[in-house]
Design a protein around this motif. Structure first.
Motif, short mmCIF file in Angstrom:
data_model
loop_
_atom_site.label_atom_id
_atom_site.label_comp_id
_atom_site.label_asym_id
_atom_site.label_seq_id
_atom_site.Cartn_x
_atom_site.Cartn_y
_atom_site.Cartn_z
N LYS A 50 -10.22 4.84 -0.60
CA LYS A 50 -9.34 4.59 -1.74
C LYS A 50 -7.96 4.15 -1.28
O LYS A 50 -7.45 4.66 -0.28
CB LYS A 50 -9.17 5.90 -2.52
CG LYS A 50 -9.43 5.80 -4.00
CD LYS A 50 -9.05 7.12 -4.63
CE LYS A 50 -10.06 7.57 -5.66
NZ LYS A 50 -9.63 8.80 -6.33
N ALA A 51 -7.36 3.22 -2.00
CA ALA A 51 -5.99 2.82 -1.68
C ALA A 51 -5.19 2.64 -2.97
O ALA A 51 -5.74 2.22 -4.00
CB ALA A 51 -6.00 1.51 -0.89
N TYR A 52 -3.92 2.98 -2.91
CA TYR A 52 -3.00 2.90 -4.05
C TYR A 52 -1.95 1.85 -3.74
O TYR A 52 -1.28 1.96 -2.71
CB TYR A 52 -2.33 4.25 -4.29
CG TYR A 52 -3.30 5.39 -4.56
CD1 TYR A 52 -4.00 6.01 -3.53
CD2 TYR A 52 -3.53 5.82 -5.86
CE1 TYR A 52 -4.90 7.03 -3.79
CE2 TYR A 52 -4.42 6.84 -6.14
CZ TYR A 52 -5.11 7.44 -5.09
OH TYR A 52 -6.00 8.44 -5.35
N LEU A 53 -1.79 0.88 -4.61
CA LEU A 53 -0.87 -0.22 -4.32
C LEU A 53 0.10 -0.42 -5.48
O LEU A 53 -0.21 -0.11 -6.63
CB LEU A 53 -1.65 -1.52 -4.11
CG LEU A 53 -2.64 -1.55 -2.96
CD1 LEU A 53 -4.04 -1.23 -3.44
CD2 LEU A 53 -2.64 -2.90 -2.28
N LYS A 54 1.27 -0.98 -5.12
CA LYS A 54 2.22 -1.33 -6.16
C LYS A 54 2.79 -2.71 -5.91
O LYS A 54 2.78 -3.22 -4.78
CB LYS A 54 3.34 -0.31 -6.27
CG LYS A 54 4.41 -0.41 -5.19
CD LYS A 54 5.47 0.66 -5.35
CE LYS A 54 6.35 0.42 -6.56
NZ LYS A 54 7.30 1.52 -6.79
N ALA A 55 3.31 -3.32 -6.97
CA ALA A 55 3.97 -4.61 -6.89
C ALA A 55 5.48 -4.38 -6.80
O ALA A 55 5.97 -3.31 -7.16
CB ALA A 55 3.60 -5.45 -8.10
N TRP A 56 6.21 -5.41 -6.35
CA TRP A 56 7.61 -5.16 -5.95
C TRP A 56 8.56 -4.79 -7.07
O TRP A 56 9.53 -4.09 -6.85
CB TRP A 56 8.15 -6.34 -5.13
CG TRP A 56 8.53 -7.59 -5.91
CD1 TRP A 56 7.77 -8.71 -6.06
CD2 TRP A 56 9.75 -7.85 -6.60
NE1 TRP A 56 8.44 -9.64 -6.81
CE2 TRP A 56 9.67 -9.14 -7.15
CE3 TRP A 56 10.93 -7.11 -6.81
CZ2 TRP A 56 10.69 -9.71 -7.90
CZ3 TRP A 56 11.96 -7.69 -7.56
CH2 TRP A 56 11.84 -8.97 -8.09
N ASP A 57 8.29 -5.22 -8.30
CA ASP A 57 9.24 -4.95 -9.37
C ASP A 57 8.79 -3.81 -10.27
O ASP A 57 9.22 -3.71 -11.42
CB ASP A 57 9.47 -6.24 -10.18
CG ASP A 57 10.82 -6.25 -10.90
OD1 ASP A 57 11.71 -5.47 -10.50
OD2 ASP A 57 10.98 -7.03 -11.85
N GLU A 58 7.92 -2.98 -9.76
CA GLU A 58 7.43 -1.84 -10.54
C GLU A 58 8.11 -0.55 -10.08
O GLU A 58 8.30 -0.35 -8.87
CB GLU A 58 5.91 -1.70 -10.36
CG GLU A 58 5.15 -2.83 -11.04
CD GLU A 58 3.67 -2.84 -10.71
OE1 GLU A 58 2.91 -3.36 -11.52
OE2 GLU A 58 3.27 -2.34 -9.63
N TYR A 59 8.45 0.30 -11.02
CA TYR A 59 9.10 1.57 -10.70
C TYR A 59 8.10 2.65 -10.30
O TYR A 59 8.39 3.51 -9.48
CB TYR A 59 9.92 2.06 -11.90
CG TYR A 59 11.12 1.18 -12.18
CD1 TYR A 59 12.27 1.28 -11.39
CD2 TYR A 59 11.10 0.25 -13.20
CE1 TYR A 59 13.37 0.47 -11.62
CE2 TYR A 59 12.20 -0.57 -13.45
CZ TYR A 59 13.32 -0.45 -12.65
OH TYR A 59 14.41 -1.26 -12.88
N VAL B 141 0.86 -1.18 0.00
CA VAL B 141 0.00 0.00 0.00
C VAL B 141 0.90 1.24 0.00
O VAL B 141 1.74 1.41 0.88
CB VAL B 141 -0.93 0.01 1.23
CG1 VAL B 141 -1.78 1.27 1.23
CG2 VAL B 141 -1.80 -1.24 1.24
N MET B 142 0.74 2.08 -1.01
CA MET B 142 1.59 3.26 -1.16
C MET B 142 0.94 4.52 -0.62
O MET B 142 1.61 5.47 -0.24
CB MET B 142 1.93 3.46 -2.64
CG MET B 142 2.74 2.35 -3.22
SD MET B 142 4.33 2.20 -2.38
CE MET B 142 5.12 3.72 -2.92
N ALA B 143 -0.37 4.56 -0.66
CA ALA B 143 -1.10 5.74 -0.16
C ALA B 143 -2.54 5.33 0.09
O ALA B 143 -3.06 4.41 -0.55
CB ALA B 143 -1.04 6.87 -1.18
#
Ligand code: FE
Length: 304
Positions: free
Chosen positions: A38-47, A31-33
């Protein structure tokens, strides 16, 4: 060069807390924000700052974001889209957290896509200096990145023409009712990079999501993901199995709201000069599920 890749999938979920459990604890996204609802997420190999946005309230797709290489690409795409007769709207920096200004387009299939030329990059979990092969603190499946989305369209022919003429995508594979000039398009797998699909669509109702997918490295990771779905009681649609179309290995499963997700591995590398592969409708089941050669009822009927 225009559109480079799928950057974000913005989807609706019925319950944000329950969804975060799935997307973080089972899939391993960070979870990035968070904002209310609302939630913003990223996966580990994404810039990029994020690749998935979860918004509470309903199910299905809010929009897909595709990143273009240069700001000028937006101007060119806007002209082409308007010439095509689609509805476009300029978006401002800040309309989407961490995303630049750009262009919002309502596709002929009534889905919304956003094109942008810049996004805040927060980096991968392993960094860019002497990186390790993978982060040691992965959670659950530990998906490395978002790969593609499959949507449904009442008129796949027009949507394919839009992606070809306006966005410079190419079809890697197509499904038609029959060979020859009388064949009607049932589905198209289209790419802007070097994977078999950055978007795909099959005939169905407008504005609906069939699934969005994460790429994994290989078949062993697909099996391991399946084990984790069993451990976490994730509802599995089908798999592990292989697709005839793209040759990828796969499991389809559902998030707690009923949005279909996929883990996908092993699709081939493609290039813009490769001929398009054709499947005929009588072989559709084999194209979708190569080994079992049968489409389950859910696969064609459950959309969000
Ligand atoms: Fe897929």
């Amino acid at each position: 060069m225009g559109v480079m890749r799928l950057g974000y999938v913005h989807t609706r979920v019925t319950d944000l807390t329950e969804s975060l459990h799935h997307y973080h604890n089972t899939l391993g996204m960070q979870v990035m924000a968070e904002e209310p609802g609302k939630a913003y997420l990223k996966a580990w190999d994404e810039y990029d700052h994020h690749s998935v946005v979860l918004e509470e309230g309903g199910v299905g797709l809010v929009k897909l974001g595709y990143k273009v290489e240069r700001a000028e690409d937006i101007d060119q795409i806007e002209i082409r889209a308007q010439r095509f007769g689609t509805i476009t709207e300029r978006m401002s920096k800040g309309d989407n957290l961490a995303v630049s200004d750009g262009l919002r387009i309502v596709l002929p299939s009534e889905h919304v896509i956003e094109l942008y030329h810049d996004v805040e990059q927060t980096g991968t979990a392993t960094g860019t200096l002497n990186p390790e092969a993978w982060p040691r603190d992965l959670v659950g499946v530990g998906v490395p990145r978002v790969d593609h989305a499959l949507i449904t369209a009442e008129d796949p022919e027009t949507l394919e023409r839009f992606f070809t003429e306006v966005l410079d995508f190419r079809a890697s594979e197509r499904v038609v009712t029959e060979q020859g000039d009388d064949g009607q398009l049932i589905g198209s797998w289209m790419f802007c990079g070097n994977s078999p699909h950055d978007i795909a669509f099959i005939k169905g109702p407008n504005a609906k999501l069939h699934h969005f997918a994460y790429s994994l490295t290989d078949w062993n990771e697909i099996l391991r993901a399946g084990d984790l779905f069993a451990m976490d009681d994730v509802s599995v649609d089908i798999g592990p199995t292989r697709h005839g179309i793209t040759r990828g290995t796969t499991i389809y499963f559902f998030d707690p709201s009923g949005n279909r997700n996929e883990v996908f591995a092993g699709g081939y590398t493609t290039f813009r000069d490769f001929p398009t592969i054709t499947w005929t409708a009588d072989q559709l089941a084999k194209g979708i599920f190569y080994i079992g050669r049968e489409l389950n009822e859910r696969f064609t009927s459950v959309l969000t």
